[in-house]
Design a protein around this motif. Structure first.
Motif, PDB file in Angstrom:
ATOM      1  N   LYS A   1      42.436  33.071  46.464  1.00 22.58           N
ATOM      2  CA  LYS A   1      42.609  34.400  45.882  1.00 22.58           C
ATOM      3  C   LYS A   1      42.181  35.455  46.905  1.00 22.58           C
ATOM      4  CE  LYS A   1      41.773  36.152  41.252  1.00 22.58           C
ATOM      5  NZ  LYS A   1      40.884  36.105  40.096  1.00 22.58           N
TER       6      LYS A   1
ATOM      7  N   PHE B   1      48.195  41.017  43.462  1.00 21.41           N
ATOM      8  CA  PHE B   1      49.335  41.787  42.967  1.00 21.41           C
ATOM      9  C   PHE B   1      50.149  42.411  44.091  1.00 21.41           C
ATOM     10  CE2 PHE B   1      46.641  41.677  39.215  1.00 21.41           C
ATOM     11  CZ  PHE B   1      47.572  41.219  38.294  1.00 21.41           C
TER      12      PHE B   1
ATOM     13  N   LEU C   1      39.815  42.264  48.411  1.00 20.09           N
ATOM     14  CA  LEU C   1      39.553  43.366  49.325  1.00 20.09           C
ATOM     15  C   LEU C   1      38.166  43.904  48.990  1.00 20.09           C
ATOM     16  CD1 LEU C   1      40.514  45.504  51.441  1.00 20.09           C
ATOM     17  CD2 LEU C   1      41.356  46.842  49.510  1.00 20.09           C
TER      18      LEU C   1
ATOM     19  N   LYS D   1      41.407  43.830  34.332  1.00 11.54           N
ATOM     20  CA  LYS D   1      42.167  44.369  35.470  1.00 11.54           C
ATOM     21  C   LYS D   1      41.907  45.848  35.737  1.00 11.54           C
ATOM     22  CE  LYS D   1      44.277  40.639  36.515  1.00 11.54           C
ATOM     23  NZ  LYS D   1      43.814  39.982  37.735  1.00 11.54           N
TER      24      LYS D   1
ATOM     25  N   PHE E   1      51.369  46.594  36.952  1.00 11.14           N
ATOM     26  CA  PHE E   1      51.286  45.450  37.867  1.00 11.14           C
ATOM     27  C   PHE E   1      52.651  44.811  38.142  1.00 11.14           C
ATOM     28  CE2 PHE E   1      47.185  45.838  35.754  1.00 11.14           C
ATOM     29  CZ  PHE E   1      46.363  45.933  36.845  1.00 11.14           C
ATOM     30  N   TYR E   2      53.491  44.836  37.142  1.00  7.73           N
ATOM     31  CA  TYR E   2      54.824  44.224  37.287  1.00  7.73           C
ATOM     32  C   TYR E   2      55.884  45.285  36.987  1.00  7.73           C
ATOM     33  CZ  TYR E   2      51.877  40.105  36.741  1.00  7.73           C
ATOM     34  OH  TYR E   2      50.878  39.186  36.885  1.00  7.73           O
TER      35      TYR E   2
ATOM     36  N   ASN F   1      39.809  47.613  37.630  1.00  5.98           N
ATOM     37  CA  ASN F   1      39.738  48.072  39.022  1.00  5.98           C
ATOM     38  C   ASN F   1      41.109  48.037  39.684  1.00  5.98           C
ATOM     39  OD1 ASN F   1      37.062  48.285  38.604  1.00  5.98           O
ATOM     40  ND2 ASN F   1      36.452  46.577  39.897  1.00  5.98           N
ATOM     41  N   GLU F   2      41.819  46.944  39.492  1.00  5.63           N
ATOM     42  CA  GLU F   2      43.138  46.783  40.112  1.00  5.63           C
ATOM     43  C   GLU F   2      44.139  47.775  39.520  1.00  5.63           C
ATOM     44  OE1 GLU F   2      41.239  44.187  39.157  1.00  5.63           O
ATOM     45  OE2 GLU F   2      40.738  43.542  41.181  1.00  5.63           O
TER      46      GLU F   2
ATOM     47  N   LEU G   1      43.979  50.740  41.573  1.00  7.98           N
ATOM     48  CA  LEU G   1      44.504  50.436  42.904  1.00  7.98           C
ATOM     49  C   LEU G   1      46.034  50.378  42.885  1.00  7.98           C
ATOM     50  CD1 LEU G   1      43.137  49.716  45.612  1.00  7.98           C
ATOM     51  CD2 LEU G   1      43.546  47.328  45.082  1.00  7.98           C
ATOM     52  N   ASN G   2      46.587  49.937  41.778  1.00  9.95           N
ATOM     53  CA  ASN G   2      48.040  49.758  41.676  1.00  9.95           C
ATOM     54  C   ASN G   2      48.780  51.006  41.197  1.00  9.95           C
ATOM     55  OD1 ASN G   2      49.206  46.766  41.988  1.00  9.95           O
ATOM     56  ND2 ASN G   2      47.063  46.700  41.408  1.00  9.95           N
TER      57      ASN G   2
ATOM     58  N   TYR H   1      38.533  44.304  45.150  1.00 10.95           N
ATOM     59  CA  TYR H   1      39.793  44.326  44.408  1.00 10.95           C
ATOM     60  C   TYR H   1      40.540  43.012  44.619  1.00 10.95           C
ATOM     61  CZ  TYR H   1      39.182  49.411  44.138  1.00 10.95           C
ATOM     62  OH  TYR H   1      38.707  50.670  43.894  1.00 10.95           O
ATOM     63  N   ASP H   2      41.143  42.574  43.567  1.00 10.52           N
ATOM     64  CA  ASP H   2      42.000  41.394  43.639  1.00 10.52           C
ATOM     65  C   ASP H   2      43.332  41.836  44.253  1.00 10.52           C
ATOM     66  OD1 ASP H   2      43.503  39.198  43.228  1.00 10.52           O
ATOM     67  OD2 ASP H   2      43.261  39.108  41.051  1.00 10.52           O
ATOM     68  N   LEU H   3      43.685  41.227  45.371  1.00 12.13           N
ATOM     69  CA  LEU H   3      44.879  41.697  46.093  1.00 12.13           C
ATOM     70  C   LEU H   3      46.151  40.911  45.759  1.00 12.13           C
ATOM     71  CD1 LEU H   3      43.646  42.536  49.684  1.00 12.13           C
ATOM     72  CD2 LEU H   3      44.351  44.096  47.894  1.00 12.13           C
TER      73      LEU H   3
END
Lengths: 274, 237
Positions: free
Chosen positions: A51, A26, A54, B229, B144-145, B231-232, B235-236, A22-24
């Protein structure tokens, strides 16, 4: 590492060299003010910062054949849910391949409503439409009636879902997902909300559904649940497969793994469950 | 829809009555009180206000949806866009119903129907695609924001005045008109109005093309952002 797969049975799932990260970035977002201060105080560091990633799964490979009932176990944060989400197609791996030969149905939390204001039966109807898009309306109605009857909710099924206890919600959702054979069924701690009596009842139903369908991957912390349902264990540890083999050896391996971690509290906690 | 109107006395009626009442009040205020000199103002306003209400209300309702329904999205393999799309279609149906209720008497009193009405389905399809793309993009960004949810009401309030909804673009000074013409809300709404108000096929086609282009850009941006985005996103949530 021991590996088990009933090679003579048709393959339902092939997972090869799976990596998920995962791109952390954010999570590192500061306010505009903080970012501005950081840029002024350490401009080079702020611009050249690498960058953050995880790594949740590293080099995961295994096959699942028809008739296998796999217990996917590991300590919290080992990557069990991430692996299940990847197999279900919710997330995409960074590298590696997942080939599912058939339909994959997954449930990650049975105590959840689609629309809490609607009744349990109406929620079951919508859920059935979402989970079994291939079947016709009249068959859906039959499926919902059968699941509601199996769940034993009685007249509560026609009251708003938001008034249900967690256990009642789990009963209905579990009854629904196990109402129809699937090529591969993924149950991520799906039994945890239901009471012991219902867990026994649903285990029998799963057994019956399994005879008609493919395989199951179950994430659970309950040894009773695993022993009554599964015939293979995959243990994840530190984002990798630490063990893949038969049930009995798997449970022993897991206990040793936890002991080896040297965390007595953790061991005690799992010793009660596993 | 059933869940939305459950335990309400008038249910669907409130949702449909709201844009109709708003339209009637604005029509009277701008024509009678402010004395805007625009021919056939009732029809002019109908072509701008109703799609604007559909767009802005959908944007406000859908933007926080992924966050508010995060448990559901994490529990089952359901495309997040199913949630958004069901709300958009619900709002679109309400918009369509209110629009027809207002259009029929207007056409009846004028004694003639514009040939442009035949092109209305194209304008509606373009609007639907545009709203779906725009709303999907902002709903994803909101995950995300978190600022997005605070910005949306501000945007809709400001753009109500910056978009030629209750006034024609001709009243905007020439040097500022370019800013209005690149306004995506205007581009999406304009084809709709063009079918109703002094329809001219030669003017309509470029307007529809522009609207379709901006709609497709939003829809594709949302799709690419989701692909990148995904996957993220979980996660978010």
């Amino acid at each position: 590492m021991n590996s088990t797969s009933t090679s003579e049975c048709p393959l339902l799932l092939e997972v090869q060299n799976l990596h998920l990260s995962y791109d952390l970035n954010f999570f590192e977002h500061n306010s505009l003010r903080d970012s501005f201060v950081q840029l002024l105080s350490h401009p080079f560091k702020a611009i050249t910062r690498p960058k953050s990633q995880l790594h949740v799964l590293k080099g995961i490979s295994f096959n699942v054949s028809k008739g296998e009932r796999i217990a996917l176990i590991g300590v919290n944060g080992a990557g069990k849910t991430s692996l299940c989400r990847c197999i279900a197609g919710m997330t995409v791996p960074k590298y590696g391949e997942i080939n599912a030969h058939g339909q994959v149905r997954a449930i990650f939390n049975p105590s959840i409503a689609i629309l809490p204001d609607l009744t349990g039966r109406e929620n079951a109807y919508i859920l059935a439409r979402l989970m079994f898009p291939e079947i016709q309306d009249d068959e859906i109605a039959e499926l919902v009636t059968e699941s509601v009857n199996f769940s034993g909710l009685g007249q509560f099924a026609d009251t708003p879902f938001k008034t249900f206890s967690k256990g009642m919600q789990a009963r209905l959702c579990l009854a629904l997902i196990t109402a129809r054979p699937s090529d591969l069924m993924i149950l991520d701690e799906a039994f945890d909300g239901a009471d012991a009596a219902y867990q026994k009842k649903i285990a029998k139903r799963i057994q019956k559904v399994l005879e008609e369908s493919g395989a199951i991957i179950m994430v659970s912390h309950s040894i009773d649940q695993i022993e009554s349902t599964c015939n293979r264990v995959i243990i994840l540890s530190e984002s990798q497969i630490a063990f893949d083999g038969r049930l009995k050896e798997g449970v022993i391996f897991y206990q040793k793994l936890i002991q080896g971690m040297g965390d007595s509290d953790l061991y005690q906690q799992h010793h009660k469950q596993v | 829809m059933k869940a939305r109107y459950r335990k309400t006395i008038a249910g669907f009626l409130w949702v449909v009555a709201s844009p109709i009442i708003l339209y009637c009040i604005q029509s009277v205020v701008f024509r009678k009180f402010l004395k805007l000199d625009i021919p056939d103002y009732a029809l002019f306003l109908l072509g701008g206000l109703l799609p604007w209400i559909f767009l802005s209300s959908t944007l406000e309702m859908c933007t926080p949806m992924f966050s508010t329904r995060s448990e559901l999205l994490k529990s089952f393999k359901i495309s997040p866009f199913v949630l958004i799309l069901s709300q958009i279609l619900d709002n679109f149906f309400n918009f369509l119903f209110a629009f027809i209720v207002l259009l029929i008497p207007l056409v009846f009193f004028r004694g003639r129907a514009e040939i442009g009405l035949l092109f209305l389905p194209f304008a509606m399809l373009q609007l639907l695609i545009g709203v779906t793309g725009f709303v999907s993009l902002f709903s994803l960004l909101q995950v995300f924001y978190k600022d997005v949810r605070f910005v949306i009401p501000f945007i809709t309030n400001v753009f109500f005045f910056l978009t030629p909804i209750f006034y024609p673009i001709d009243v905007v000074p020439d040097e500022l008109r370019i800013f209005i013409e690149i306004n995506p809300f205007y581009m999406m709404i304009d084809p709709f109005r063009a079918t109703l108000y002094f329809f001219d096929i030669h003017a309509f086609l470029p307007i529809l093309l522009k609207g379709s282009l901006v709609s497709i850009i939003f829809a594709m941006s949302a799709w690419f952002y989701w692909r990148r985005k995904r996957n993220e996103f979980y996660l978010n949530l």
